[in-house]
Scaffold this motif. Sequence first.
Motif, PDB file in Angstrom:
ATOM      1  N   GLN A 199       0.818  -1.216   0.000  1.00 49.32           N
ATOM      2  CA  GLN A 199       0.000   0.000   0.000  1.00 49.32           C
ATOM      3  C   GLN A 199       0.853   1.267   0.000  1.00 49.32           C
ATOM      4  O   GLN A 199       0.542   2.240  -0.686  1.00 49.32           O
ATOM      5  CB  GLN A 199      -0.888   0.009   1.255  1.00 49.32           C
ATOM      6  CG  GLN A 199      -1.799  -1.190   1.302  1.00 49.32           C
ATOM      7  CD  GLN A 199      -3.260  -0.783   1.302  1.00 49.32           C
ATOM      8  OE1 GLN A 199      -3.606   0.223   0.710  1.00 49.32           O
ATOM      9  NE2 GLN A 199      -4.091  -1.570   1.951  1.00 49.32           N
ATOM     10  N   TRP A 200       1.924   1.242   0.760  1.00 46.26           N
ATOM     11  CA  TRP A 200       2.815   2.416   0.746  1.00 46.26           C
ATOM     12  C   TRP A 200       3.486   2.560  -0.607  1.00 46.26           C
ATOM     13  O   TRP A 200       3.643   3.673  -1.115  1.00 46.26           O
ATOM     14  CB  TRP A 200       3.882   2.312   1.848  1.00 46.26           C
ATOM     15  CG  TRP A 200       3.312   2.623   3.199  1.00 46.26           C
ATOM     16  CD1 TRP A 200       2.982   1.735   4.166  1.00 46.26           C
ATOM     17  CD2 TRP A 200       2.988   3.914   3.697  1.00 46.26           C
ATOM     18  NE1 TRP A 200       2.466   2.376   5.262  1.00 46.26           N
ATOM     19  CE2 TRP A 200       2.455   3.730   4.999  1.00 46.26           C
ATOM     20  CE3 TRP A 200       3.080   5.210   3.200  1.00 46.26           C
ATOM     21  CZ2 TRP A 200       2.029   4.783   5.801  1.00 46.26           C
ATOM     22  CZ3 TRP A 200       2.664   6.268   3.998  1.00 46.26           C
ATOM     23  CH2 TRP A 200       2.137   6.050   5.280  1.00 46.26           C
ATOM     24  N   ALA A 201       3.841   1.444  -1.194  1.00 49.55           N
ATOM     25  CA  ALA A 201       4.442   1.488  -2.527  1.00 49.55           C
ATOM     26  C   ALA A 201       3.445   2.081  -3.520  1.00 49.55           C
ATOM     27  O   ALA A 201       3.809   2.873  -4.404  1.00 49.55           O
ATOM     28  CB  ALA A 201       4.866   0.088  -2.960  1.00 49.55           C
ATOM     29  N   ALA A 212      12.261   6.275  -7.694  1.00 57.49           N
ATOM     30  CA  ALA A 212      13.122   7.327  -7.151  1.00 57.49           C
ATOM     31  C   ALA A 212      13.267   7.175  -5.636  1.00 57.49           C
ATOM     32  O   ALA A 212      14.350   7.356  -5.080  1.00 57.49           O
ATOM     33  CB  ALA A 212      12.554   8.704  -7.489  1.00 57.49           C
ATOM     34  N   PHE A 213      12.176   6.808  -4.984  1.00 61.92           N
ATOM     35  CA  PHE A 213      12.237   6.612  -3.540  1.00 61.92           C
ATOM     36  C   PHE A 213      13.174   5.462  -3.174  1.00 61.92           C
ATOM     37  O   PHE A 213      14.027   5.581  -2.290  1.00 61.92           O
ATOM     38  CB  PHE A 213      10.838   6.334  -2.968  1.00 61.92           C
ATOM     39  CG  PHE A 213      10.833   6.149  -1.475  1.00 61.92           C
ATOM     40  CD1 PHE A 213      10.748   7.237  -0.615  1.00 61.92           C
ATOM     41  CD2 PHE A 213      10.977   4.876  -0.914  1.00 61.92           C
ATOM     42  CE1 PHE A 213      10.771   7.068   0.764  1.00 61.92           C
ATOM     43  CE2 PHE A 213      11.007   4.696   0.456  1.00 61.92           C
ATOM     44  CZ  PHE A 213      10.903   5.796   1.301  1.00 61.92           C
ATOM     45  N   ARG A 214      13.016   4.354  -3.878  1.00 60.00           N
ATOM     46  CA  ARG A 214      13.866   3.197  -3.630  1.00 60.00           C
ATOM     47  C   ARG A 214      15.346   3.555  -3.752  1.00 60.00           C
ATOM     48  O   ARG A 214      16.167   3.183  -2.930  1.00 60.00           O
ATOM     49  CB  ARG A 214      13.550   2.083  -4.622  1.00 60.00           C
ATOM     50  CG  ARG A 214      12.379   1.212  -4.231  1.00 60.00           C
ATOM     51  CD  ARG A 214      12.777   0.215  -3.164  1.00 60.00           C
ATOM     52  NE  ARG A 214      11.829  -0.894  -3.092  1.00 60.00           N
ATOM     53  CZ  ARG A 214      11.246  -1.309  -1.973  1.00 60.00           C
ATOM     54  NH1 ARG A 214      11.474  -0.689  -0.838  1.00 60.00           N
ATOM     55  NH2 ARG A 214      10.428  -2.336  -2.006  1.00 60.00           N
ATOM     56  N   HIS A 215      15.664   4.324  -4.786  1.00 61.79           N
ATOM     57  CA  HIS A 215      17.066   4.702  -5.001  1.00 61.79           C
ATOM     58  C   HIS A 215      17.586   5.557  -3.847  1.00 61.79           C
ATOM     59  O   HIS A 215      18.718   5.417  -3.422  1.00 61.79           O
ATOM     60  CB  HIS A 215      17.220   5.486  -6.308  1.00 61.79           C
ATOM     61  CG  HIS A 215      17.278   4.598  -7.499  1.00 61.79           C
ATOM     62  ND1 HIS A 215      18.326   3.727  -7.714  1.00 61.79           N
ATOM     63  CD2 HIS A 215      16.425   4.433  -8.531  1.00 61.79           C
ATOM     64  CE1 HIS A 215      18.102   3.068  -8.837  1.00 61.79           C
ATOM     65  NE2 HIS A 215      16.952   3.464  -9.355  1.00 61.79           N
ATOM     66  N   THR A 216      16.736   6.466  -3.361  1.00 64.63           N
ATOM     67  CA  THR A 216      17.196   7.410  -2.350  1.00 64.63           C
ATOM     68  C   THR A 216      17.167   6.816  -0.942  1.00 64.63           C
ATOM     69  O   THR A 216      18.097   6.988  -0.175  1.00 64.63           O
ATOM     70  CB  THR A 216      16.312   8.681  -2.373  1.00 64.63           C
ATOM     71  OG1 THR A 216      16.107   9.039  -3.731  1.00 64.63           O
ATOM     72  CG2 THR A 216      16.988   9.834  -1.652  1.00 64.63           C
TER      73      THR A 216
END
Lengths: 324, 481
Positions: A199-201, A212-216
């Motif tokens: 759900q957050w994803a 982008a979130f995963r990378h950061t």
Amino acid sequence: MLSSDADSVYWMSRYLERAGNIARFLDVNWHLTLDVPGEYTEQWKPLVITTGDQNDFKARYAEENEENVIYFLTADPNNPNSILSCLRMARQNAIRIRDIIPTEMWESLNILYHYVQDGCKRPKSILSDPNVFCSEVKWRNLTIGGIAAEIMANDESWRFFSMGKLLERADKTSRILDVKYYMLLPSLSHVGTTLDTVQWAALLKAVSGFQAFRHTYGRIVPELVAEFMILDHDFPRSILYCLTEAQHCLHDITGTRIGYFTNPAELQMGQICAGLSYHTIEEIFEQGLHEFIDDLQIRINVLGKAVFDTFFSRVPAIEQTQDN
Amino acid sequence: MDSVLNFDSYDTGPFYDEMFLGPGKPRPGTRLLMEKLRSLSQHELFARQAAAEKAFFDMGITFAVYGDEQGTEKIFPFDIVPRIIESNEWKMLEKGLKQRIFALNLFLNDIYHDQKIIKDKVVPKDIVETSAGYFPECHGLNPPLGVWSHITGTDLVRDEHGAFYVLEDNLRSPSGVSYVLANRQILKRTFPLAFSASRVRSVDNYPSMLLDMLYSIAPSTPNKPNVVLLTPGVFNSAYYEHSFLAQQTGITLVEGADLVVHEGYVHMRTTRGLFRVDVIYRRIGEDFLDPKVFRKDSLLGVPGIMEIYRQGRIALANAPGTGVADDKAVYSYVPSIIKYYLDEDPIIPNIPTYICREKDHLDHVLKNLDKLVVKAANESGGYGMLVGPASTKKERDEFAEKIRSDPRNYIAQPTIALSRCPVIVDDHFEGRHVDFRPYILYGQDIQVIPGGLTRVALKKGSLVVNSSQGGGSKDTWVLYE
């Protein structure tokens, strides 16, 4: 440029961005329901809240189920913020400035409008597979963004185009975060479960920010998701990024140095950006995320009015004659 | 094998055919195109017609279907078989059009100054003064370069012998030139090989010519003149053309509300305040131009603009008042007008015209309504018109009544058997009647764009080509020598 043309460019861009945002989070939500077992109508309610049209919806629909919400957000001609209505407005504005926007932009928008209009004549086809419909809206929107980036001269009309897009995007990111954050938080029983992460994803995907979130940040933690969506410096749909870029557009239009103001639009914009730029996420949580976003949305509305008064209103211009 | 759309059964009938000398015999200039058409399968030809129509649709060259709540839009009917004009014919037309426009501008200047032509009894005073296009407010105006009609679209037709005639002079704000350019753009994609082999003269330079002309009439200014196109707005039927021409020339498209008279000049309202305007290409009628001078109820215009124009601080194209020269009753005097100012005979003749205000003409017209075409002198667009041979007794009786009650407002002409062009009808070609509207620009000198709008009456047998009456259009190829 003509005040009336600046007005049309700005609103064409805002309506296009609005349609793209609706398509994006509708599509994500639909995909999410495929993963969630059983009847999960609660999943559709927040979408209507996100667009801010829950009163209109409740007045005309009995239930917040998948069918009603999808129809309301895509094909409902009486919902001024449905994809159909947004594209109609975007196109009406585009017709007024067909002489100044690139032909390719007009044609893409025109083709998209006719695609949406045709689809909305057969709403069942959208309901049975919203993904096809939403993807087309999303991709065409990206094409138009590409045309703006690659073909339009970076002149005043491009700056109004960008400013409209960025303000709309900041507003929508804030709404999505506001609504979903509290939907997701209380489900403590889910914390750490697969469903929770999914759900957050999905929230991140609704603003095209998952990768982008995963990378950061790597692991998904609610506070970090909020930080990413509000304060990230690099992600083009974070609220701070959008407003900072919008401020650049505004000051490029007027020629005033950033840090100073000479008109109501610069004043409002400066106040918003200063408030955002020099805050940590901890401070925002201390104030209360919802209160913070509520305040931000009010300020964005005030800014919109100031932009109108400063540039689009035809009345006060008469005092400042300029020789050519 | 796919069938081919051939011309074996094509019947030229008792008309002048723009493409064929006679059954199965193409005119010299059309030979290459004919070969191309014959080499295409029916499937391919239809696919090209469909691709052309889709291109018009995607480009948004459409009109809204009246009364359709779902906002359905349609393209203007378009036939992909072009109409061809050979160079010797074109040379004659070009010369004739220049002659006519030159004389009509002298006429306009005279009418709004000394009226010598009236004093010399060549054109009757009351014909001029009762024309709806005549504005006494324009007396004494001195437009830049002495030019009144900067943009003209003259309607030409051909009779059964192939002779050209002027049907109408359109000197107010003729529309259609955007279709000339759009049709050409589409046709190049439709028949690229036949197009390049046929050696067709380019029309793409029109926007540059238009811009040069608009610059040439600007009042003196230290900077690049600021030129705008004044449109009545998005609901006007020619709005597409207005935005297209603004886009192609880079001039600013404005509505009346964008303009204001301030400190002796016309300005436009911009994001940075007021900005002076030097030239206005106006696409609104002069009666709407200035509520202080013309129609008081006009919301489309700019209050006070005529005074600025009179002082020479803004240029208008076309100048206000040009409509008097394309009045259909004044039309019948154009050969005399050419003779009076130039001492020349008209190169392109008029169609013989009966003026109903003259008693003997009126009697003849009323007796021969079934043979004549009758037109209201101050209407256009195919409205207010009776095509005698295609009319019913009832229609003729009604029209006779109208003529008797207001003879000044009617003229009549013999029915011309307009020339025809082949169009695709279902699975074969059929001849349909056409007319031709070339466009003439007048600034420093007079230029005629080598091409024009061929309008075609798509209804079988119909002689009315107006788009409001079921007409369509074709690309027009003017060939090099």
